[in-house]
Design a protein around this motif. Sequence first.
Motif, PDB file in Angstrom:
ATOM      1  N   GLY A 426       0.946  -1.257  -0.005  1.00  0.00           N
ATOM      2  CA  GLY A 426       0.127   0.074  -0.016  1.00  0.00           C
ATOM      3  C   GLY A 426       0.770   1.085  -0.009  1.00  0.00           C
ATOM      4  O   GLY A 426       2.286   1.404  -0.397  1.00  0.00           O
ATOM      5  N   THR A 427       0.387   2.369   0.495  1.00  0.00           N
ATOM      6  CA  THR A 427       1.330   3.807   0.521  1.00  0.00           C
ATOM      7  C   THR A 427       1.906   3.656   1.855  1.00  0.00           C
ATOM      8  O   THR A 427       1.865   2.887   2.858  1.00  0.00           O
ATOM      9  CB  THR A 427       0.150   4.824   0.326  1.00  0.00           C
ATOM     10  N   ILE A 428       2.897   4.663   1.684  1.00  0.00           N
ATOM     11  CA  ILE A 428       3.593   4.905   2.958  1.00  0.00           C
ATOM     12  C   ILE A 428       2.606   5.364   4.170  1.00  0.00           C
ATOM     13  O   ILE A 428       2.965   4.878   5.221  1.00  0.00           O
ATOM     14  CB  ILE A 428       4.704   6.131   2.763  1.00  0.00           C
ATOM     15  N   ARG A 429       1.789   6.101   3.808  1.00  0.00           N
ATOM     16  CA  ARG A 429       0.879   6.612   4.914  1.00  0.00           C
ATOM     17  C   ARG A 429       0.120   5.290   5.290  1.00  0.00           C
ATOM     18  O   ARG A 429       0.051   5.527   6.674  1.00  0.00           O
ATOM     19  CB  ARG A 429      -0.131   7.684   4.116  1.00  0.00           C
ATOM     20  N   GLU A 430      -0.093   4.646   4.713  1.00  0.00           N
ATOM     21  CA  GLU A 430      -1.322   3.350   5.136  1.00  0.00           C
ATOM     22  C   GLU A 430      -0.203   2.590   5.924  1.00  0.00           C
ATOM     23  O   GLU A 430      -0.804   2.030   7.249  1.00  0.00           O
ATOM     24  CB  GLU A 430      -1.607   2.651   3.950  1.00  0.00           C
ATOM     25  N   ASN A 431       1.055   2.471   5.620  1.00  0.00           N
ATOM     26  CA  ASN A 431       1.926   1.563   6.522  1.00  0.00           C
ATOM     27  C   ASN A 431       2.329   2.136   7.840  1.00  0.00           C
ATOM     28  O   ASN A 431       2.482   1.703   8.944  1.00  0.00           O
ATOM     29  CB  ASN A 431       2.882   1.268   5.672  1.00  0.00           C
ATOM     30  N   ILE A 432       2.358   3.513   7.709  1.00  0.00           N
ATOM     31  CA  ILE A 432       2.846   4.223   9.235  1.00  0.00           C
ATOM     32  C   ILE A 432       1.306   4.049   9.961  1.00  0.00           C
ATOM     33  O   ILE A 432       1.366   4.036  11.204  1.00  0.00           O
ATOM     34  CB  ILE A 432       3.071   5.777   8.876  1.00  0.00           C
ATOM     35  N   ALA A 433       0.189   4.318   9.455  1.00  0.00           N
ATOM     36  CA  ALA A 433      -0.822   4.460  10.007  1.00  0.00           C
ATOM     37  C   ALA A 433      -1.525   3.178  10.654  1.00  0.00           C
ATOM     38  O   ALA A 433      -2.257   2.987  11.427  1.00  0.00           O
ATOM     39  CB  ALA A 433      -2.186   4.847   9.309  1.00  0.00           C
ATOM     40  N   PHE A 434      -0.562   2.077  10.473  1.00  0.00           N
ATOM     41  CA  PHE A 434      -1.033   0.783  10.913  1.00  0.00           C
ATOM     42  C   PHE A 434      -0.912   0.789  12.256  1.00  0.00           C
ATOM     43  O   PHE A 434      -1.413  -0.043  12.876  1.00  0.00           O
ATOM     44  CB  PHE A 434      -0.154  -0.201   9.983  1.00  0.00           C
ATOM     45  N   GLY A 435       0.084   1.503  12.920  1.00  0.00           N
ATOM     46  CA  GLY A 435       0.157   1.669  14.393  1.00  0.00           C
ATOM     47  C   GLY A 435      -0.949   2.360  14.974  1.00  0.00           C
ATOM     48  O   GLY A 435      -1.100   2.245  16.214  1.00  0.00           O
ATOM     49  N   LYS A 436      -1.806   3.049  14.199  1.00  0.00           N
ATOM     50  CA  LYS A 436      -2.807   3.877  14.868  1.00  0.00           C
ATOM     51  C   LYS A 436      -3.969   4.004  13.781  1.00  0.00           C
ATOM     52  O   LYS A 436      -3.654   5.106  13.057  1.00  0.00           O
ATOM     53  CB  LYS A 436      -2.518   5.036  15.585  1.00  0.00           C
ATOM     54  N   PRO A 437      -4.714   3.271  13.467  1.00  0.00           N
ATOM     55  CA  PRO A 437      -5.597   3.380  12.247  1.00  0.00           C
ATOM     56  C   PRO A 437      -6.533   4.296  12.055  1.00  0.00           C
ATOM     57  O   PRO A 437      -6.904   5.005  11.194  1.00  0.00           O
ATOM     58  CB  PRO A 437      -6.536   1.985  12.433  1.00  0.00           C
ATOM     59  N   ASP A 438      -6.929   5.064  13.401  1.00  0.00           N
ATOM     60  CA  ASP A 438      -7.575   6.330  13.375  1.00  0.00           C
ATOM     61  C   ASP A 438      -6.592   7.510  13.397  1.00  0.00           C
ATOM     62  O   ASP A 438      -7.299   8.545  13.724  1.00  0.00           O
ATOM     63  CB  ASP A 438      -8.958   6.317  14.291  1.00  0.00           C
ATOM     64  N   ALA A 439      -5.379   7.486  12.994  1.00  0.00           N
ATOM     65  CA  ALA A 439      -4.683   8.728  13.376  1.00  0.00           C
ATOM     66  C   ALA A 439      -4.887   9.817  12.393  1.00  0.00           C
ATOM     67  O   ALA A 439      -5.395   9.581  11.108  1.00  0.00           O
ATOM     68  CB  ALA A 439      -3.174   8.229  13.060  1.00  0.00           C
ATOM     69  N   THR A 440      -4.806  11.131  12.796  1.00  0.00           N
ATOM     70  CA  THR A 440      -4.793  12.170  11.986  1.00  0.00           C
ATOM     71  C   THR A 440      -3.555  12.340  10.914  1.00  0.00           C
ATOM     72  O   THR A 440      -2.776  11.751  11.234  1.00  0.00           O
ATOM     73  CB  THR A 440      -5.202  13.490  12.708  1.00  0.00           C
TER      74      THR A 440
END
Length: 575
Positions: A426-440
């Motif tokens: 997926g994207t870099i954003r999606e992989n970082i957000a895996f740590g907190k799916p509802d992150a802003t």
Amino acid sequence: MKTLKKFVSYYGPYKAVFLLDLLCAAFISLVDLAYPQLLRELTRTVFTKDGNAILHTIPLIGGILLAAYILQALCQYYVSCQGHIMGARMERDMRAELFEKYERLSFSYYDKNNTGQMMSKLVSDLFDISELAHHGPENLFISAVKIIGSFIFLFIIQWKLAVVLLITVFVMGFFSLRQNRSMHATFVDNRRKIGDINATLQDSLAGIRIVQAFANEDLEREKFRAGNDGFLVSKIDNYHAMGKFNSTNLFFQGMMYLLTMVVGAYLIAKGEMTVEDMAMFALYIGVFVSPIKILVELTEMLQKGMSGFGRFLEVVETPVEIKDAPDAVAMVDPRGDITLDDVSFSYEKEDKVLHHVSMHIPSGKSIALVGPSGGGKTTITSLIPRFYDVTGGSIRIGGQDIRDMKLESLRSNIGIVQQEVYLFDGTIRENIAFGKPDATEAEIHEAAKRANLEEFIDSLPDGYDTIVGERGTRLSGGQKQRVSIARIFLKNPPILILDEATSALDNESEQFIQDSLEKLSTGRTTITIAHRLSTIRNADSIYVIEDGKISEQGNHGELLTAGGTYARYYEMSRN
């Protein structure tokens, strides 16, 4: 029977659809059965009258038949459409249940099972089950109605000829079942051969960089050619068996017409049967021959579907080893001390991996585990999040036994950075957000900044929307590691486990990562596994793990002074 009952239970949410499907199937069959009998009665009554009587009666009968055929067409639409949708929904339900079970199964299950086989159970096996769920009961019901109904009418018309045909049907069924076993054997071989092709293809494509680096494309082509040709041979055997099956059924179908003519002629000559009745026999042969073939083919579908369902149940009924205790509660003190009290562990029947290990990790402190490979370091860090359960002793966090905690609560408070980073396609954003799916968006950017990743992301044309590729293949090792660190920053756990996070990186990347890890470790209880001893010199306490035991303990200076294993490792790392 237990397997069959379990299979039938999946019809539960769709009882209304299933019963209406069978009702429609029954109506379709009854219309087909009624036509020859109606024609027989018309031949014996209406068609013997004068022309005016026939013309007066036929419009009414034609209208009734037209209505019946319209309703039959609507029933066929329902059976073909809604019946398949029901099967697809059952397949969806089973796939969801299977995936959920995969998500809950413990690491020990994945240690013993092949990913390709698990994928097969999730996709192809469930397709076979879906086909059986729809066509199995429906085909069985339609065939039974048509065959039984046809023979009831045939026995009413002329029982002697009906007995001859019934014996022929039994002989046909005997030969068909024998040939069906042969077809089944070739079908099983087909699945095995296509599995070999898939395995070769997956292996070759996954290792395409190695293949091309060694210029071994011809070797891989030859391996694929062997599997591909083997599949062709298997398909040819299957088609030979299919040809015998179809030709035998066609022969017996011809024999039924032949016997109807010969035996029927004999009975007509004896005055025991009329010409019209013999014509009715010919019509009913066409009605029940097709269901007989469907029944024989149904055995193949049943074998495929139930074998797939059996493999499905193997997973669904596998006990989940690591699960919440009935009285489990949330973690009370995530920032409390971590205590390993006389911990022992072994993988099933293997020898012990850990022997009576005890250690105390004060809250907010940093400890390191060093020692030879296979000594038990990674096992210790796998026991703390309960990827495996201890076989002796206990692990407590803040004085609370981790086996009394809810797994979600325990693991949400632990962050793990490993040597081998896994990124999702997926994207870099999606992989970082895996740590907190509802992150802003702001939180994601802040996490990337703290992981020393923001400058790299800003240099990309698509920025945070850059696709990382399967397993992150479009990023370097250091970049992937920083993405994994960014998602831990986003998760913000009080407990951190670093499993040789920099051992596979070059010096420049290691420095970037080390800076990020130092930021990440600040204020957290940190457990580090390291082979590069320079990265753990400042740890509050260092444990040397050898043969599943703690052989040395102390800080960097104390262990150097002791002159044991740690001192020897440190001296080797300097040379």
